[in-house]
Enzyme design. Structure first.
Site, PDB file in Angstrom:
ATOM      1  N   ARG A  67      42.350  41.165  36.346  1.00 21.40           N
ATOM      2  CA  ARG A  67      41.410  41.374  35.369  1.00 21.40           C
ATOM      3  C   ARG A  67      40.768  42.695  35.682  1.00 21.40           C
ATOM      4  NH1 ARG A  67      40.699  36.076  37.084  1.00 21.40           N
ATOM      5  NH2 ARG A  67      40.630  34.498  35.376  1.00 21.40           N
ATOM      6  N   GLU A 101      44.029  33.534  53.631  1.00 19.27           N
ATOM      7  CA  GLU A 101      43.651  32.458  54.488  1.00 19.27           C
ATOM      8  C   GLU A 101      45.039  31.657  55.122  1.00 19.27           C
ATOM      9  OE1 GLU A 101      40.881  30.271  52.555  1.00 19.27           O
ATOM     10  OE2 GLU A 101      40.332  32.013  51.562  1.00 19.27           O
TER      11      GLU A 101
END
Length: 176
Positions: A67, A101
């Site tokens: 984006r 993560e």
């Protein structure tokens, strides 16, 4: 909470954002700004406001996949640098690995597209953990660019991305 990019940009983002629960996985609330891109007058105003904020301060915009490409490409006649996920760019690239993560990822770019001393704005839709933006800062500096700021539409404060970007200005429209 309104961020550093100002009230009007925050209003444009907030009024054109959808919240989609349980995407991409259960428990995640996804903030989707594709409605902002589809709203021609709002998107035009957004681009003009961002362009006016950085006018004269930058020579190029670096959009982060994906984006960030949409946000950076129309920036008032400036060059657009693309920083992509690993394996997406042809030819000679340089890359920086960063932590996720659940493992690591890599961002890459064509170093030939950057000029020594070029003043660059990094732009993306969301700042979450800061890994992608931090990798972009490292890549651009490795190429000799001066990173003037990281600008995002949404900053997810609970994920602490700003704390990873300790030596660069971070500006957001909305803090969530």
């Amino acid at each position: 909470m309104i961020g550093e990019l100002g009230e009007r940009i925050a209003t444009l983002v907030r009024s054109n954002m959808l919240e989609i629960p349980d995407f991409p996985e259960p428990g995640v609330l996804f903030r989707d700004i594709t409605e902002l891109f589809a709203n021609g007058p709002a998107f035009k105003e957004l681009v003009e406001l961002i362009g006016a904020r950085y006018a004269g301060r930058i020579d190029a915009v670096a959009g982060l996949e994906s984006r960030g490409f949409i946000l950076g490409a129309p920036e008032l006649g400036l060059g657009m640098l693309t920083i992509r996920k690993a394996g997406k760019l042809p030819g000679h690239v340089i890359g920086v690995d960063y932590e996720l993560e659940y493992g690591t990822a890599r961002m890459e770019m064509h170093p030939e597209s950057v000029h020594e001393g070029q003043r660059v704005l990094i732009i993306d839709d969301v700042l979450a953990t800061g890994g992608t933006a931090n990798a972009a800062v490292k890549l651009l500096r490795q190429c000799g660019a001066s990173v003037e700021a990281v600008a995002v539409l949404l900053e997810l404060d609970a994920l602490g991305g700003r704390s990873v970007l300790t030596d660069v200005t971070v500006e957001s429209a909305l803090h969530l």
